[in-house]
Design an enzyme around this catalytic site. Sequence first.
Site, mmCIF file in Angstrom:
data_model
loop_
_atom_site.group_PDB
_atom_site.id
_atom_site.type_symbol
_atom_site.label_atom_id
_atom_site.label_comp_id
_atom_site.label_asym_id
_atom_site.label_seq_id
_atom_site.Cartn_x
_atom_site.Cartn_y
_atom_site.Cartn_z
ATOM 1 N N HIS A 67 -1.105 -8.190 0.236
ATOM 2 C CA HIS A 67 -2.357 -8.635 -0.400
ATOM 3 C C HIS A 67 -2.362 -10.169 -0.394
ATOM 4 O O HIS A 67 -1.836 -10.791 -1.310
ATOM 5 C CB HIS A 67 -2.435 -8.169 -1.854
ATOM 6 C CG HIS A 67 -2.352 -6.692 -2.064
ATOM 7 N ND1 HIS A 67 -3.454 -5.919 -2.355
ATOM 8 C CD2 HIS A 67 -1.301 -5.835 -2.065
ATOM 9 C CE1 HIS A 67 -3.080 -4.658 -2.529
ATOM 10 N NE2 HIS A 67 -1.781 -4.577 -2.355
ATOM 11 N N HIS A 183 -8.476 2.218 -2.680
ATOM 12 C CA HIS A 183 -7.433 1.648 -3.519
ATOM 13 C C HIS A 183 -6.409 2.648 -4.027
ATOM 14 O O HIS A 183 -5.231 2.520 -3.743
ATOM 15 C CB HIS A 183 -8.007 0.812 -4.674
ATOM 16 C CG HIS A 183 -6.918 0.227 -5.522
ATOM 17 N ND1 HIS A 183 -6.614 0.702 -6.777
ATOM 18 C CD2 HIS A 183 -6.013 -0.738 -5.276
ATOM 19 C CE1 HIS A 183 -5.578 0.030 -7.261
ATOM 20 N NE2 HIS A 183 -5.204 -0.847 -6.373
ATOM 21 N N HIS A 210 -3.068 3.209 -1.916
ATOM 22 C CA HIS A 210 -1.935 3.235 -2.843
ATOM 23 C C HIS A 210 -1.863 4.661 -3.400
ATOM 24 O O HIS A 210 -2.893 5.220 -3.777
ATOM 25 C CB HIS A 210 -2.153 2.263 -4.007
ATOM 26 C CG HIS A 210 -2.207 0.821 -3.593
ATOM 27 N ND1 HIS A 210 -3.382 0.180 -3.288
ATOM 28 C CD2 HIS A 210 -1.227 -0.096 -3.455
ATOM 29 C CE1 HIS A 210 -3.117 -1.081 -2.973
ATOM 30 N NE2 HIS A 210 -1.819 -1.279 -3.068
ATOM 31 N N GLU A 213 2.212 5.435 -7.446
ATOM 32 C CA GLU A 213 3.059 4.250 -7.572
ATOM 33 C C GLU A 213 3.887 4.276 -8.854
ATOM 34 O O GLU A 213 5.045 3.869 -8.840
ATOM 35 C CB GLU A 213 2.146 3.015 -7.534
ATOM 36 C CG GLU A 213 2.880 1.693 -7.705
ATOM 37 C CD GLU A 213 1.959 0.498 -7.597
ATOM 38 O OE1 GLU A 213 0.724 0.699 -7.613
ATOM 39 O OE2 GLU A 213 2.470 -0.623 -7.502
ATOM 40 N N ASP A 312 3.957 -6.006 -0.056
ATOM 41 C CA ASP A 312 2.917 -6.080 -1.068
ATOM 42 C C ASP A 312 2.521 -7.553 -1.177
ATOM 43 O O ASP A 312 2.829 -8.334 -0.275
ATOM 44 C CB ASP A 312 3.404 -5.488 -2.403
ATOM 45 C CG ASP A 312 2.392 -4.490 -2.995
ATOM 46 O OD1 ASP A 312 1.279 -4.397 -2.459
ATOM 47 O OD2 ASP A 312 2.718 -3.816 -3.976
#
Length: 408
Positions: A67, A183, A210, A213, A312
């Site tokens: 990101h 997302h 994602h 998580e 990430d």
Amino acid sequence: MTLITADFVLTCNEDFEIIEEGAVVFDATILEVGKSAELKAKHPNVTVIETPKNSVILPGLINSHVHLEFSANQSMLRYGDFIPWLRSVIKHREELSALATTELITCKLQEMLKRGTTTLGAISSFGADLEACAATPQRVVYFNEVLGSVPSAVDAMYGDFRGRLEASKAFTCKRFIPAVSVHSPYSTHPILAKKALQIAREEQCVVSTHFMESAAERAWIDEGKGDFETFFSAFNPHAKPMCSSVEFLELFSQNPTLFTHAVQATQNELEIIAEQKATLTHCPVSNRLLGVGKLDLEAVQHQNINLTLGTDGLSSNISLSLWDEMRSALMMHAECELSSLAKMLLQSVTCNAAKALQLPCGVLEKERYADLIVATLPQACEKEDVALQLILHTHQTHLTFIDGEQPC
Ligand code: MCF
Ligand code: FE
């Protein structure tokens, strides 16, 4: 045409073949890989690049999940637990966005390049990283993110996402490939996810999401309980999970997908990911900093799931270098035998990542893009130890080629 030689050529091919006294002949694509003496005799008139002793030629590294828009964070965000981190992201989002200028993102991309990342999967939340990603010498798979859980706002959220997807499509070329990111199960309404996945299929885009998580996500999706219940009740006291984890996974059955994290995934969910021939993207440092637990690498291997590695963002890491990430993974997964883990990690940032992102790079073999790097070990090393010693000692590359050219 160029011929480059080194003590070792780490091909990252199916057999993880390592060639001693090897060479690669390439222009924009790889033409031949083999023994240095043989290739030199066969191509007497090509430009030859000799590398310092103890050098290794390997495919350029591929960071499949980063990101960049969160690159301004250093110590603003809270670590140790997922929901406090998420709250801190929301609290500092404006400030972090304002600091993440094209200039800053360009600088981070340059740093990644110096450290050997020649391809990245950029997860873009707002489109603020578009200019930097379109201009960078690296290959970028640009994942336009969609999220939104309020049914009445689905159309507006989809419209915004479509606008960003269209804007990114204007830059499509060999080195810039637009893609789609849904997302997560807790943040994206299935109607919104379905619409985004439909357009991804029409445009033949790869997809990233994602998935499972944190323990908070597990408890929320399974039972509508836990930290997410408290979190969502501030916006809507009647909030409920929007779909089950299996329903979420099934949304992706017709899309080539990278499921990121999966630290809290069940055996059954891993089986579904395996059946879908999807990819699992592991972000070990992020998982540690957000206190979400540790991926069961042995279960992932057992299911034969395509494994890739991502840093990430700097919102949950202190480095965007895949060498740092591989070193952390090597230390974190003490349950795995060292040398097979080193090999698995190098595959996760080369051949496996190229497969996941549907790019013809990541392996040193004929007809692949000539994306290659040279790393130089401090001392001589046994062939059997090359993968491990590379991970332990590499910080920067000696040389880098993308499409056969040295980027500036
Ligand atoms: O992968 C990490 C942790 N899990 C979820 N999201 C993010 C991560 N790093 C950045 N994010 C972004 C995400 O893309 O943070 C926002 C999204 O835009 C959180 S959701 C309000
Ligand atoms: Fe992420």
